[in-house]
Design a protein around this motif. Structure first.
Motif, PDB file in Angstrom:
ATOM      1  N   ARG A   1      -4.214  13.648  -6.436  1.00 51.04           N
ATOM      2  CA  ARG A   1      -2.789  14.125  -6.158  1.00 51.04           C
ATOM      3  C   ARG A   1      -2.468  15.200  -7.177  1.00 51.04           C
ATOM      4  NH1 ARG A   1      -4.239  11.137  -2.550  1.00 51.04           N
ATOM      5  NH2 ARG A   1      -3.258   9.426  -1.634  1.00 51.04           N
ATOM      6  N   ALA A   2      -2.638  15.034  -8.413  1.00 49.89           N
ATOM      7  CA  ALA A   2      -2.129  16.030  -9.222  1.00 49.89           C
ATOM      8  C   ALA A   2      -3.483  17.140  -9.339  1.00 49.89           C
ATOM      9  CB  ALA A   2      -2.173  15.420 -10.814  1.00 49.89           C
ATOM     10  N   GLY A   3      -4.423  17.018  -8.600  1.00 45.65           N
ATOM     11  CA  GLY A   3      -5.574  18.243  -8.794  1.00 45.65           C
ATOM     12  C   GLY A   3      -6.032  18.535 -10.207  1.00 45.65           C
ATOM     13  N   VAL A   4      -6.197  17.420 -10.874  1.00 45.97           N
ATOM     14  CA  VAL A   4      -6.625  17.417 -12.186  1.00 45.97           C
ATOM     15  C   VAL A   4      -8.102  16.970 -12.223  1.00 45.97           C
ATOM     16  CG1 VAL A   4      -4.400  17.809 -13.199  1.00 45.97           C
ATOM     17  CG2 VAL A   4      -5.417  15.404 -13.109  1.00 45.97           C
ATOM     18  N   PRO A   5      -8.814  17.035 -13.521  1.00 42.12           N
ATOM     19  CA  PRO A   5     -10.311  16.176 -13.408  1.00 42.12           C
ATOM     20  C   PRO A   5     -10.065  14.783 -13.635  1.00 42.12           C
ATOM     21  CG  PRO A   5     -10.283  18.342 -14.758  1.00 42.12           C
ATOM     22  CD  PRO A   5      -8.745  18.270 -14.462  1.00 42.12           C
ATOM     23  N   ALA A   6     -10.837  14.177 -13.159  1.00 45.63           N
ATOM     24  CA  ALA A   6     -11.128  12.619 -13.365  1.00 45.63           C
ATOM     25  C   ALA A   6     -12.201  12.439 -14.114  1.00 45.63           C
ATOM     26  CB  ALA A   6     -10.769  11.670 -12.211  1.00 45.63           C
ATOM     27  N   VAL A   7     -12.099  11.533 -15.013  1.00 44.04           N
ATOM     28  CA  VAL A   7     -13.297  11.296 -16.037  1.00 44.04           C
ATOM     29  C   VAL A   7     -13.352   9.699 -15.861  1.00 44.04           C
ATOM     30  CG1 VAL A   7     -14.529  11.435 -18.235  1.00 44.04           C
ATOM     31  CG2 VAL A   7     -13.214  13.205 -17.222  1.00 44.04           C
TER      32      VAL A   7
ATOM     33  N   ASP B   1      -8.503  -1.413  -0.334  1.00 37.98           N
ATOM     34  CA  ASP B   1      -7.485  -0.153  -0.059  1.00 37.98           C
ATOM     35  C   ASP B   1      -8.070   0.947  -0.223  1.00 37.98           C
ATOM     36  OD1 ASP B   1      -5.414  -2.100   0.285  1.00 37.98           O
ATOM     37  OD2 ASP B   1      -4.837  -2.110  -1.592  1.00 37.98           O
ATOM     38  N   PHE B   2      -9.498   1.219  -0.532  1.00 39.71           N
ATOM     39  CA  PHE B   2     -10.103   2.462  -0.854  1.00 39.71           C
ATOM     40  C   PHE B   2      -9.885   3.452   0.276  1.00 39.71           C
ATOM     41  CE2 PHE B   2     -13.136   5.312  -1.254  1.00 39.71           C
ATOM     42  CZ  PHE B   2     -13.228   5.989  -2.550  1.00 39.71           C
ATOM     43  N   ALA B   3     -10.182   3.066   1.380  1.00 40.87           N
ATOM     44  CA  ALA B   3     -10.335   4.060   2.518  1.00 40.87           C
ATOM     45  C   ALA B   3      -8.780   4.300   2.947  1.00 40.87           C
ATOM     46  CB  ALA B   3     -10.715   3.245   3.876  1.00 40.87           C
ATOM     47  N   GLY B   4      -7.708   3.704   2.736  1.00 35.97           N
ATOM     48  CA  GLY B   4      -6.513   4.109   2.834  1.00 35.97           C
ATOM     49  C   GLY B   4      -5.982   5.099   2.403  1.00 35.97           C
ATOM     50  N   PHE B   5      -6.563   5.731   1.180  1.00 42.48           N
ATOM     51  CA  PHE B   5      -6.024   6.676   0.389  1.00 42.48           C
ATOM     52  C   PHE B   5      -6.546   8.002   0.653  1.00 42.48           C
ATOM     53  CE2 PHE B   5      -4.924   2.830  -1.937  1.00 42.48           C
ATOM     54  CZ  PHE B   5      -3.472   3.195  -2.545  1.00 42.48           C
ATOM     55  N   GLU B   6      -7.678   8.057   1.497  1.00 42.46           N
ATOM     56  CA  GLU B   6      -8.193   9.225   1.971  1.00 42.46           C
ATOM     57  C   GLU B   6      -8.532  10.292   0.830  1.00 42.46           C
ATOM     58  OE1 GLU B   6      -5.568  10.541   4.987  1.00 42.46           O
ATOM     59  OE2 GLU B   6      -6.423   9.315   6.440  1.00 42.46           O
ATOM     60  N   LEU B   7      -9.151  10.062  -0.451  1.00 42.21           N
ATOM     61  CA  LEU B   7      -9.426  11.126  -1.358  1.00 42.21           C
ATOM     62  C   LEU B   7     -10.337  12.016  -1.048  1.00 42.21           C
ATOM     63  CD1 LEU B   7      -9.960   8.380  -4.028  1.00 42.21           C
ATOM     64  CD2 LEU B   7      -7.722   9.300  -3.591  1.00 42.21           C
ATOM     65  N   ARG B   8      -9.841  13.224  -1.142  1.00 37.85           N
ATOM     66  CA  ARG B   8     -10.743  14.400  -0.598  1.00 37.85           C
ATOM     67  C   ARG B   8     -10.775  15.551  -1.870  1.00 37.85           C
ATOM     68  NH1 ARG B   8      -7.194  14.940   4.903  1.00 37.85           N
ATOM     69  NH2 ARG B   8      -8.162  13.289   5.924  1.00 37.85           N
TER      70      ARG B   8
ATOM     71  N   LEU C   1       0.749  -1.158   0.094  1.00 40.79           N
ATOM     72  CA  LEU C   1       0.075   0.024   0.026  1.00 40.79           C
ATOM     73  C   LEU C   1       0.835   1.224   0.025  1.00 40.79           C
ATOM     74  CD1 LEU C   1      -2.913   0.882   0.251  1.00 40.79           C
ATOM     75  CD2 LEU C   1      -2.670   1.137   2.787  1.00 40.79           C
ATOM     76  N   GLU C   2       1.865   1.193   1.030  1.00 37.58           N
ATOM     77  CA  GLU C   2       2.836   2.221   0.945  1.00 37.58           C
ATOM     78  C   GLU C   2       3.683   2.727  -0.457  1.00 37.58           C
ATOM     79  OE1 GLU C   2       4.576   5.536   1.852  1.00 37.58           O
ATOM     80  OE2 GLU C   2       3.105   4.659   3.004  1.00 37.58           O
ATOM     81  N   ARG C   3       3.788   1.513  -1.076  1.00 37.03           N
ATOM     82  CA  ARG C   3       4.576   1.684  -2.343  1.00 37.03           C
ATOM     83  C   ARG C   3       3.619   2.007  -3.281  1.00 37.03           C
ATOM     84  NH1 ARG C   3       5.092  -1.741  -6.929  1.00 37.03           N
ATOM     85  NH2 ARG C   3       6.843  -1.465  -8.096  1.00 37.03           N
ATOM     86  N   ARG C   4       2.380   1.710  -3.308  1.00 36.49           N
ATOM     87  CA  ARG C   4       1.518   2.122  -4.491  1.00 36.49           C
ATOM     88  C   ARG C   4       1.248   3.500  -4.226  1.00 36.49           C
ATOM     89  NH1 ARG C   4      -4.523  -0.564  -4.265  1.00 36.49           N
ATOM     90  NH2 ARG C   4      -5.473   0.425  -6.090  1.00 36.49           N
ATOM     91  N   ARG C   5       1.091   3.987  -3.134  1.00 34.84           N
ATOM     92  CA  ARG C   5       0.958   5.363  -2.659  1.00 34.84           C
ATOM     93  C   ARG C   5       2.057   6.024  -3.023  1.00 34.84           C
ATOM     94  NH1 ARG C   5       0.173   4.771   2.401  1.00 34.84           N
ATOM     95  NH2 ARG C   5      -1.810   4.723   2.396  1.00 34.84           N
ATOM     96  N   ARG C   6       3.234   5.820  -3.052  1.00 29.59           N
ATOM     97  CA  ARG C   6       4.332   6.428  -3.534  1.00 29.59           C
ATOM     98  C   ARG C   6       4.450   6.393  -4.752  1.00 29.59           C
ATOM     99  NH1 ARG C   6       7.996   3.664  -1.278  1.00 29.59           N
ATOM    100  NH2 ARG C   6       8.430   2.383  -3.104  1.00 29.59           N
ATOM    101  N   LEU C   7       4.132   5.427  -5.677  1.00 28.88           N
ATOM    102  CA  LEU C   7       4.421   5.250  -6.993  1.00 28.88           C
ATOM    103  C   LEU C   7       3.088   6.239  -7.608  1.00 28.88           C
ATOM    104  CD1 LEU C   7       4.358   1.934  -9.022  1.00 28.88           C
ATOM    105  CD2 LEU C   7       2.492   3.606  -9.721  1.00 28.88           C
ATOM    106  N   LEU C   8       2.016   6.178  -7.351  1.00 30.87           N
ATOM    107  CA  LEU C   8       1.147   7.117  -7.729  1.00 30.87           C
ATOM    108  C   LEU C   8       1.342   8.590  -7.453  1.00 30.87           C
ATOM    109  CD1 LEU C   8      -2.119   4.577  -7.016  1.00 30.87           C
ATOM    110  CD2 LEU C   8      -0.826   4.831  -9.125  1.00 30.87           C
ATOM    111  N   GLY C   9       1.974   9.060  -6.550  1.00 31.18           N
ATOM    112  CA  GLY C   9       2.181  10.230  -5.922  1.00 31.18           C
ATOM    113  C   GLY C   9       3.296  10.730  -6.911  1.00 31.18           C
TER     114      GLY C   9
END
Length: 413
Positions: A148-154, A180-187, A114-122
């Motif tokens: 993370r990028a602050g861009v639109p998602a479609v 893992d959804f809750a672990g990323f705290e999408l806001r 989960l940590e590796r995935r978070r880092r990779l996507l960031g």
């Protein structure tokens, strides 16, 4: 404009997005596809650029979800033995896999992943810096990068399932299926599905709470060539109606060898002398069939969109790619379903009057024989399928979405 596509571990989810990728590239935009190494080759073959940064988890995750549902008494694959989540081998009892013990042992490993995935996507969000993310509806990774990028998602639909399903068996959003959804705290931009590209004909439009971007479904079922004999003789013999039978490999991987129902289909076709069947399966699956009836012709696996123009009807396992390709071709279809999604796809098409659906594991050759007979004999099914095919053709082509996506990325109305 830099556009990041993301897909889960199944080519059936990738392929519906490919025509939009072509359109964006043709307009001069950079397109990259975040995927697993198992899907990267299919991305390359489609003429797009893969970013194979994710691990191959799709099959095991699907088996694990099915195991959990079976343990809760919610399995739909009635009559099939449970499959071991890790090996894929049939089990005599659910007790043969210690799920609780597995989860305890995997906790530390999953935490590191989960940590590796978070880092990779960031790093992808801040490094390549996409201007827009187009993600498969079931893909959490695309929403994370956009957030993370602050861009639109479609979101992009792969079939007849959307984000506002009332039946949880048809709800494939990562909120429900990804632990893992809750672990990323999408806001931010990835917190919810706000825009959705929908290639389904209006008659079958699935429910959504997002702004719907309608487009035509342009069939792409992978690369391949039209068989020489079919190119020379595109019409079936006089007095026969041609039916295509297509069966992919993913169902067997997830549900085990008992879900390979093609032998039953072959037996059902044996007593239909006025039907010419084209059987499109892999060489490995073909070797399991033995001697075929005179009216069944074996093909090397050929993209379905190349076969259907010469066919009166199609039989498949309810997979979204086959179902949507048949709808676009305007031919009636029979879904012989194993999974919840497959049965749901078939049920929606049957309700629209463009096909039939059967519970695959519970169907006998006689059930299948009668269904095929009705499939090829019913003018009502043929007329409705043709109407929906024309309905799809009248929808805007994927290229018309490019200016709308450019405006969305720029933040203009």
């Amino acid at each position: 404009m830099r556009v990041l596509f993301t897909t889960v571990d199944w080519t059936g989810h990738l392929y519906p997005m490919v025509p939009l990728g072509w359109a964006l590239q043709a307009a001069g935009h950079q397109v990259r596809v975040l995927c697993s190494s198992g899907v990267a080759r299919a991305v390359e073959q489609a003429g797009l650029v893969p970013l194979p940064l994710l691990e191959n988890t799709g099959v095991v995750q699907a088996r694990m979800n099915n195991f959990v549902r079976a343990r809760e008494g919610l399995s739909r694959a009635g009559g099939l033995p449970p499959v071991h989540p890790l090996t894929g081998q049939p089990m005599a009892s659910l007790d043969e896999f210690d799920l609780d013990g597995f989860l305890r042992g995997a906790a530390a490993l999953n935490s590191r992943w989960l940590e590796r995935r978070r880092r990779l996507l960031g790093e992808l969000a801040t490094g390549w810096q996409p201007d827009l993310v187009v993600h498969d509806l079931a893909s959490l990774d695309g929403r994370i990068v956009a957030d993370r990028a602050g861009v639109p998602a479609v979101a992009h639909l792969w079939g007849l399932v959307a984000d506002a399903e009332t039946d949880d068996r048809m709800d494939y959003r990562p909120e429900r299926i990804d632990a893992d959804f809750a672990g990323f705290e999408l806001r931010g931009t990835g917190a919810e599905v706000r825009h959705l590209i929908d290639p389904t004909p209006d008659t079958l439009a699935p429910p959504t709470g997002a702004a719907r971007l309608a487009t035509r479904f342009v069939p792409y079922n992978g690369t391949g060539r039209l068989p020489e004999w079919l190119r020379r003789s595109p019409l079936p013999p006089t007095g026969r109606r041609r039916v295509c039978v297509v069966w992919g490999t993913s169902v067997t991987k997830v549900y085990g060898p008992g879900s390979f129902l093609v032998p039953r289909l072959v037996e059902a076709l044996r007593g239909l002398p006025d039907v010419e069947a084209l059987l499109a399966v892999t060489a490995e699956d073909a070797a399991r069939l033995g001697e075929l009836p005179e009216n069944v012709r074996l093909l090397e696996q050929t993209p379905l969109h190349l076969l259907l123009p010469s066919c009166h009807a199609v039989i498949h396992n309810g997979a979204a790619g086959s179902a949507m390709t048949a709808l676009a071709a305007g031919v009636p279809q029979l879904a012989v379903a194993v999974s919840d999604e497959q049965y749901g796809n078939g049920a929606r098409i049957a309700a629209a009057g463009a096909g039939l659906v059967l519970d695959g594991p519970g169907s006998t050759p006689q059930d299948l024989h009668e269904a095929v007979r009705r499939l090829v004999d019913s003018p009502e099914l043929a007329d409705t399928a043709d109407r929906i095919g024309r309905e799809n053709a009248a929808r805007p082509a994927p290229v018309t979405l490019v200016p709308r996506l450019e405006k969305l990325a720029a933040g203009t109305p």
